[in-house]
Write a protein that holds these residues in place. Sequence first.
Motif, mmCIF file in Angstrom:
data_model
loop_
_atom_site.group_PDB
_atom_site.id
_atom_site.type_symbol
_atom_site.label_atom_id
_atom_site.label_comp_id
_atom_site.label_asym_id
_atom_site.label_seq_id
_atom_site.Cartn_x
_atom_site.Cartn_y
_atom_site.Cartn_z
ATOM 1 N N TYR A 41 0.877 -1.161 0.000
ATOM 2 C CA TYR A 41 0.000 0.000 0.000
ATOM 3 C C TYR A 41 0.919 1.216 0.000
ATOM 4 O O TYR A 41 1.495 1.566 1.042
ATOM 5 N N SER A 77 -0.981 -1.356 -4.680
ATOM 6 C CA SER A 77 -2.310 -0.765 -4.644
ATOM 7 C C SER A 77 -2.308 0.523 -5.468
ATOM 8 O O SER A 77 -1.246 1.073 -5.772
ATOM 9 N N PRO A 78 -3.479 1.036 -5.862
ATOM 10 C CA PRO A 78 -3.543 2.145 -6.826
ATOM 11 C C PRO A 78 -2.689 3.358 -6.452
ATOM 12 O O PRO A 78 -2.698 3.808 -5.302
ATOM 13 N N SER A 82 -5.784 10.763 -8.680
ATOM 14 C CA SER A 82 -7.073 10.507 -8.039
ATOM 15 C C SER A 82 -7.397 11.608 -7.045
ATOM 16 O O SER A 82 -6.496 12.151 -6.386
ATOM 17 N N ASP A 86 -11.478 7.517 -2.189
ATOM 18 C CA ASP A 86 -11.552 6.104 -1.810
ATOM 19 C C ASP A 86 -10.167 5.479 -1.927
ATOM 20 O O ASP A 86 -9.972 4.488 -2.619
ATOM 21 N N TYR A 89 -8.815 4.361 -5.311
ATOM 22 C CA TYR A 89 -9.619 3.499 -6.172
ATOM 23 C C TYR A 89 -10.611 4.311 -7.006
ATOM 24 O O TYR A 89 -11.340 3.746 -7.813
ATOM 25 N N ASP A 90 -10.633 5.604 -6.796
ATOM 26 C CA ASP A 90 -11.400 6.517 -7.647
ATOM 27 C C ASP A 90 -10.398 7.192 -8.600
ATOM 28 O O ASP A 90 -9.810 8.206 -8.279
ATOM 29 N N TYR A 94 -5.831 7.152 -15.653
ATOM 30 C CA TYR A 94 -5.189 5.842 -15.593
ATOM 31 C C TYR A 94 -3.770 5.859 -16.160
ATOM 32 O O TYR A 94 -3.050 4.866 -16.059
ATOM 33 N N ASP A 124 -2.461 -2.601 -9.503
ATOM 34 C CA ASP A 124 -3.865 -2.848 -9.171
ATOM 35 C C ASP A 124 -4.743 -1.984 -10.079
ATOM 36 O O ASP A 124 -4.930 -0.799 -9.828
ATOM 37 N N VAL A 126 -8.238 -0.718 -11.806
ATOM 38 C CA VAL A 126 -9.615 -0.536 -11.324
ATOM 39 C C VAL A 126 -10.519 -0.356 -12.535
ATOM 40 O O VAL A 126 -10.756 0.762 -12.989
ATOM 41 N N GLN A 201 -17.746 7.416 -7.661
ATOM 42 C CA GLN A 201 -17.155 6.363 -8.493
ATOM 43 C C GLN A 201 -18.206 5.796 -9.461
ATOM 44 O O GLN A 201 -18.715 4.693 -9.263
#
Length: 211
Positions: A41, A77-78, A82, A86, A89-90, A94, A124, A126, A201
């Motif tokens: 993370y 992890s992302p 962003s 979240d 994850y939002d 990309y 990761d 999404v 999202q």
Amino acid sequence: MLSTIAVPSAQLPGAALVPVHDASPDREQQWWRSSVIYQIYPRSFRDLRGDGIGDLPGITAEIPTLAELDIDAIWLSPFYVSPQKDAGYDVADYCDVDPLFGTLEDFDNLVATAKNHGIRVIVDLVPNHCSDAHPLFQAALTAPENSPARDMFIFRDGTGEHGENPPNNWQSHFGGPAWTRTTNPDGTPGQWYLHLFDSSQPDFNWDNPAV
């Protein structure tokens, strides 16, 4: 049969060892079935820049230590651009790294360093949804109903006399309705869009070949 176990690491905070076991004979072709994957993370792994937030250069600096664990891959992890509503994850872009974590050059250096130590890098992705700040969704909000721009997502008319109720009773994984109503450019209430997670999202429309 594939199984995963996440074990918190006391040596390197913000990470977990994820051994993946499988009896597949073709290990090279399906390497992930028998690999030990170390999940990271980025935000809480290592802060090399001293701003209180973990970053990609911090991960790169720890690659030699990770190699001593005899792992096969790291799973990040992302870390995309962003609004961080979240934990990344939002995704709003990309194709770039959020400045919180560094730059694309920092990511290239991470991958090169990992490769030199025989470690693969998994990112990761999404694909279910993006951030409501993503240019595609912003374009959809200003586009007319039933347009190609809106068809990238899941817009529906509401129920009730004036469409004031959600299209159905689906619930978000985060609690509450999975639908949020939009406002038209002229200020009038508009259609509803689906978000199986946070309202920031919007879900992509996977029935659309363009998606």
